[in-house]
Design an enzyme around this catalytic site. Sequence first.
Site, PDB file in Angstrom:
ATOM      1  CD  GLN A   1      -2.921  -4.173   6.822  1.00  0.00           C
ATOM      2  OE1 GLN A   1      -2.794  -3.259   6.339  1.00  0.00           O
ATOM      3  NE2 GLN A   1      -3.432  -5.522   6.732  1.00  0.00           N
TER       4      GLN A   1
ATOM      5  CG  ASP B   1      -9.161   0.247   5.550  1.00  0.00           C
ATOM      6  OD1 ASP B   1      -9.232  -0.124   4.229  1.00  0.00           O
ATOM      7  OD2 ASP B   1      -8.566  -0.300   6.077  1.00  0.00           O
TER       8      ASP B   1
ATOM      9  CE  LYS C   1      -3.546  -2.676   2.477  1.00  0.00           C
ATOM     10  NZ  LYS C   1      -4.221  -2.950   3.746  1.00  0.00           N
TER      11      LYS C   1
END
Length: 295
Positions: free
Chosen positions: A103, A126, A59
């Site tokens: 994460q 997200d 990412k």
Amino acid sequence: MTGTFVGVTRTIDGSSIARRIRAEVAERVAEAAAVRRVPGLATLLVGDDPASAVYVAAKRRAVREAGMRDVHRHLPEHSTEYEVASVIDELAGRSDVSGILLQLPLPPQLDAAALIDRIPVTKDVDGLTTASLGRLARGERGLRPCTPSGVIELLDAEGIELKGACVAVVGWGELVGRPLTHLLLRRGATVSVAHEFTADLAAVTRPADIVVVATGVRGLVGPEHVRPGATVIDVGIHRTPHGLAGDVRAAELDGIAGRITPVPGGVGPMTIAMLLVNTLRAAEWGAEAAPVPVC
């Protein structure tokens, strides 16, 4: 019951579609840089899980390639919830951070839901906070979860009409199944959902024009579940001694499915592409209320 041969099954090239999206994002980032508004993504990794480290590295690399600002925090495995929350709050207050990504999974001593909800909805790239999911359910503007958004982009890129289509979503998880169902309904699809308590999976999937499988169960779906000509989107990914595999027995669907996503190279690349899209959107939406910078 098994499928009937329908000809050549088309492979949906997610890698190619993702490259196009990432190139478009990079162009818009370059335009933003000209007026000193470079988007920035902050990634927060807690612990030393090898898979998570690989995902975060990918990412961050994509962020830099797009010309965005890469901000990273790595906390020890034994970090307390207060320590993680403090870092999230610090990142939330930074004007050079457009989006924040925590994460997952987190170490067991941490409450993932509570920590995710500390991320401001305007920086929730997200799309997993309670506020973001509420906006999705109500059809309000917001940042959508990356993998479900990637599935929609794949279908759009293939010219597959969603309005009026019958779609079977296999899996009712928080990361894919639930948000994807909302996105599909908003696009006018008729959606059926199968989950771990579904008694007859084939009865749900066989009538569908599109079957999306996101269960985390390797090889769950095969020709007995798919009608000839249907489009199959395989969200699953599993490491095996022979390489990566998905939730779908793809080889058995060759000549039955009309279109199918490969593993790897299907949905996976789209997830990172949509993360970049969300980061750019967060920066652009945040700038709407900001004063025009003085050159």
